[in-house]
Design a protein around this motif. Structure first.
Motif, PDB file in Angstrom:
ATOM      1  N   GLU A 124      -4.536   5.722  -2.561  1.00 20.18           N
ATOM      2  CA  GLU A 124      -3.537   4.745  -2.993  1.00 20.18           C
ATOM      3  C   GLU A 124      -2.691   5.299  -4.141  1.00 20.18           C
ATOM      4  O   GLU A 124      -1.467   5.070  -4.193  1.00 20.18           O
TER       5      GLU A 124
ATOM      6  N   LYS B 120      -0.184   7.709  -2.742  1.00 24.97           N
ATOM      7  CA  LYS B 120       0.934   6.985  -2.130  1.00 24.97           C
ATOM      8  C   LYS B 120       1.902   6.485  -3.198  1.00 24.97           C
ATOM      9  O   LYS B 120       3.122   6.552  -3.037  1.00 24.97           O
TER      10      LYS B 120
ATOM     11  N   LYS C 193       5.770   7.522  -3.475  1.00 24.45           N
ATOM     12  CA  LYS C 193       6.786   6.470  -3.384  1.00 24.45           C
ATOM     13  C   LYS C 193       7.708   6.479  -4.590  1.00 24.45           C
ATOM     14  O   LYS C 193       8.930   6.318  -4.472  1.00 24.45           O
TER      15      LYS C 193
END
Length: 217
Positions: free
Chosen positions: A194, A197, A201
């Motif tokens: 996570e 990510k 992002k």
């Protein structure tokens, strides 16, 4: 000396050379002078280094790491780095891999130790220890610039911020050496994914020197 996080750490070095007659000399690097007076009956020079540590968030620890593993400390030995300072090389038996592609074992290098010629002490808050037999989770970088003796070693990201001890008392929750971050071992892989990510992002930049660039320390 080996400090690869050149944009994370402001180096403040206080070198104390102590002889049998008690003479003292301070050599100062970047930053403010830290003076200290100590007595030592040994003719062996004692070098103390003090570093101001930049705090890292969890996502930064993950972002700066080439490899994240859990494992067991197998052995340690003191070597000398390219500048003549003692460094401690620690052999880790890899148990779980959360990021990267290390082998079954890997070596972690940290500044400090006692050689035949010198005692090199890293003072808080950047000092941390690895102990033979200890179970650990380590956030590691293999990028030490182009210095000749750094190519085959890993380094702990954020110094004590990237070293987590695993023991029976932790009850599945591990805390780093500075008590600034915690992870749940059962969800560690998922949390790292996570955070990866999130970094992707938000295009979080890496702060450690790109591969092949020379450190300015």
């Amino acid at each position: 000396m080996i400090i690869i996080y050149t944009k994370l750490l402001i180096v403040v070095i206080s070198i104390i050379v102590l002889s049998a007659c008690g003479s003292t000399r301070n050599d100062i690097g970047l930053g403010n002078e830290i003076s200290e007076t100590t007595t030592n009956p040994s003719p062996k020079p004692v070098v103390r280094s003090n570093f101001q540590l930049a705090k890292m968030k969890k996502n930064q620890l993950v972002n700066e790491s080439d490899t994240i593993i859990s494992g067991t400390v197998l052995s340690q030995k003191v070597e000398t780095d390219f500048a003549g300072f003692p460094v401690t090389d620690t052999l880790i038996q890899v148990k779980n891999v959360y990021k990267g592609e290390p082998g079954n074992t890997l070596e972690v290098r940290a500044a400090g130790g006692e050689s035949d010629d010198m005692i090199y002490i890293i003072d808080p808050p950047t000092n941390f220890t690895l102990t033979v037999g200890e179970e650990v989770v380590l956030f590691l970088s293999q990028n030490g610039g182009s210095r000749p003796d750094e190519e085959s070693f890993y380094y702990v990201v954020g110094q004590p911020q990237g070293k987590f001890s695993v023991d029976a008392q932790s009850k599945g929750v591990i805390t780093n050496s500075l008590n600034t971050h915690k992870f749940n071992l059962d969800n560690l892989r998922k949390e790292i994914e996570e955070l990866e990510k999130y970094n992707k992002k938000h295009k979080v930049p890496r702060l450690i020197l790109p591969e092949g660039q020379e450190s300015d320390i």
